[in-house]
Design a protein around this motif. Structure first.
Motif, short mmCIF file in Angstrom:
data_model
loop_
_atom_site.label_atom_id
_atom_site.label_comp_id
_atom_site.label_asym_id
_atom_site.label_seq_id
_atom_site.Cartn_x
_atom_site.Cartn_y
_atom_site.Cartn_z
N ASN A 134 0.82 -1.22 0.00
CA ASN A 134 0.00 0.00 0.00
C ASN A 134 0.85 1.27 0.00
N VAL A 135 1.86 1.33 0.87
CA VAL A 135 2.66 2.56 0.94
C VAL A 135 3.47 2.77 -0.33
N GLY A 136 3.89 1.69 -0.98
CA GLY A 136 4.60 1.82 -2.25
C GLY A 136 3.73 2.40 -3.33
N ALA A 137 2.49 1.89 -3.42
CA ALA A 137 1.54 2.42 -4.41
C ALA A 137 1.21 3.87 -4.11
N ALA A 138 1.00 4.21 -2.83
CA ALA A 138 0.69 5.58 -2.45
C ALA A 138 1.85 6.52 -2.76
N MET A 139 3.06 6.05 -2.54
CA MET A 139 4.26 6.88 -2.75
C MET A 139 4.57 7.06 -4.24
N PHE A 140 4.56 5.98 -4.99
CA PHE A 140 5.07 6.02 -6.37
C PHE A 140 3.99 5.93 -7.45
N GLY A 141 2.75 5.55 -7.08
CA GLY A 141 1.71 5.38 -8.07
C GLY A 141 1.88 4.10 -8.87
N GLY A 142 0.93 3.83 -9.76
CA GLY A 142 1.02 2.66 -10.62
C GLY A 142 0.85 1.36 -9.85
N ILE A 143 1.53 0.33 -10.33
CA ILE A 143 1.55 -0.98 -9.67
C ILE A 143 2.91 -1.18 -9.04
N ILE A 144 2.92 -1.60 -7.80
CA ILE A 144 4.16 -1.85 -7.06
C ILE A 144 4.24 -3.32 -6.70
N VAL A 145 5.39 -3.92 -6.96
CA VAL A 145 5.68 -5.27 -6.48
C VAL A 145 6.89 -5.13 -5.56
N ALA A 146 6.73 -5.52 -4.31
CA ALA A 146 7.79 -5.29 -3.33
C ALA A 146 7.76 -6.39 -2.28
N THR A 147 8.84 -6.48 -1.51
CA THR A 147 8.90 -7.43 -0.42
C THR A 147 9.62 -6.80 0.76
N MET A 148 9.37 -7.29 1.95
CA MET A 148 10.03 -6.76 3.13
C MET A 148 11.52 -7.11 3.08
N PRO A 149 12.39 -6.19 3.51
CA PRO A 149 13.82 -6.51 3.56
C PRO A 149 14.09 -7.59 4.60
N GLN A 150 15.15 -8.37 4.38
CA GLN A 150 15.46 -9.47 5.30
C GLN A 150 16.03 -8.95 6.61
N GLU A 151 16.81 -7.88 6.54
CA GLU A 151 17.44 -7.33 7.74
C GLU A 151 16.91 -5.93 8.01
N ALA A 152 16.77 -5.60 9.29
CA ALA A 152 16.35 -4.24 9.66
C ALA A 152 17.38 -3.24 9.15
N GLY A 153 16.90 -2.14 8.60
CA GLY A 153 17.81 -1.12 8.10
C GLY A 153 18.13 -1.24 6.62
N GLU A 154 17.80 -2.41 6.02
CA GLU A 154 18.01 -2.56 4.58
C GLU A 154 16.92 -1.82 3.81
N THR A 155 17.25 -1.42 2.58
CA THR A 155 16.24 -0.76 1.75
C THR A 155 15.20 -1.79 1.30
N VAL A 156 14.01 -1.30 0.98
CA VAL A 156 12.93 -2.18 0.52
C VAL A 156 13.08 -2.39 -0.99
N PRO A 157 13.27 -3.63 -1.44
CA PRO A 157 13.37 -3.87 -2.89
C PRO A 157 11.99 -3.82 -3.54
N TYR A 158 11.89 -3.09 -4.65
CA TYR A 158 10.58 -2.97 -5.30
C TYR A 158 10.75 -2.74 -6.80
N VAL A 159 9.69 -3.05 -7.53
CA VAL A 159 9.58 -2.73 -8.96
C VAL A 159 8.26 -2.00 -9.14
#
Length: 309
Positions: A134-159
């Motif tokens: 939800n926050v990815g779609a709200a931030m960037f618009g369009g369709i977002i495919v993303a996953t939670m980072p494995q370690e705290a402090g890592e960036t969120v990988p998304y397309v």
């Protein structure tokens, strides 16, 4: 930056899209607006019926998120004059909390002198919301495919990519709220290998179909075994709509986020007409009052206007 008044417009969003649990989100042209400026004292003004019942003091999510950003930037937390409105209903599965988090972060970041990039704001929004769709779609618009980072402090990988041309959604919004916490509580702790493999295949097909504009595959691709079957008991009419919508004009159907809003996707006026009549029969059969919205995808994400005082 006390001479600025920042106005932020944030799209509503849907998440999951069936099998893409906590991973796939889409933005819609249904907007929340957050206005914010530095002030001698903190005030929170909430405009419109959709925000009725939301706290209008420092316990408000908008203030909490904004204050957190100033603190993280190493700045003293100032008094903030906040004004907010929303076209999207709260706790209905259309990303209202995500819009609030994104709006507050973007507005506060602007007032703080932009110490964080948009990507860093997305990382913070994901940590606050607990999932990135939800926050990815709200931030960037369009369709977002993303996953939670494995370690705290890592960036969120998304397309991020643009929704297929012509894709629209009929949103069926029942006249009751459903808290995300309650909707999550009904989900099992353990799933069978068969159900997990089923969802991996369907969510992969869904993302590929959306990316390539293969609307003909969406109906089958949106089938899910991880959350919708368990939440069906909380949303009267959901089972019938998921099972039969594609026989009545839908390209595909899904529970929006944790619900109770249901989305039926379509691409023509005839499909919409068929769908609307079908949905009305189902919801009336369950005695559920609801409202209907036609939603167009938003491809812009959060928008910022700066006004000098």
């Amino acid at each position: 930056m006390s001479g600025q008044r920042v106005k932020v417009t944030i799209p509503a969003s849907t998440a999951n899209l069936g099998p893409g649990f906590d991973a796939v989100g889409m933005a819609f042209q249904l907007y929340s607006v957050v206005e914010m400026e530095i002030s001698e004292r903190t005030t929170v003004e909430l405009v419109g019926k959709e925000l009725q019942g939301t706290p209008a003091d420092k316990s408000n999510l908008l203030y909490q998120v904004a204050a957190g950003l100033f603190a993280e930037a190493g700045l003293a937390v100032p008094g903030l004059a906040i004004r907010a409105s929303s076209e999207a209903p709260l706790t209905r599965g259309l990303g209202s909390s995500a819009a609030a988090i994104v709006g507050a972060l973007v507005a506060a970041n602007q007032l703080a002198g932009e110490p964080f990039t948009r990507e860093e704001l997305f990382d913070r929004a994901t940590a606050l919301e607990g999932h990135p769709d939800n926050v990815g779609a709200a931030m960037f618009g369009g369709i977002i495919v993303a996953t939670m980072p494995q370690e705290a402090g890592e960036t969120v990988p998304y397309v991020r990519f643009t929704p297929p041309v012509g894709l629209q959604a009929l949103a069926i919004i029942p006249d009751f709220m459903l808290e995300t916490q309650k909707a999550r509580h009904v989900l099992p702790q353990v799933y069978s290998k068969e159900d997990v493999v089923y969802n991996v295949g369907h969510s992969s097909l869904l993302v590929a179909a959306l990316a390539q504009g293969r609307l003909d595959l969406m109906g089958r691709a949106m089938s899910d075994r991880l959350h919708q079957p368990y939440r069906a008991k909380l949303v009267p009419g959901l089972t019938e709509i998921l099972e039969k919508a594609t026989e009545h004009g839908a390209i595909g159907a899904a529970l929006s986020g944790a619900g109770p809003t249901i989305l039926c996707f379509f691409s023509s006026e005839e499909e919409k007409r068929q769908l609307s009549a079908f949905v009305d029969r189902v919801m009336n059969g369950h005695g559920i009052a609801y409202r209907e919205l036609i939603l167009q995808p938003d491809d812009n994400g959060v928008q910022v206007e700066i006004h000098q005082r």
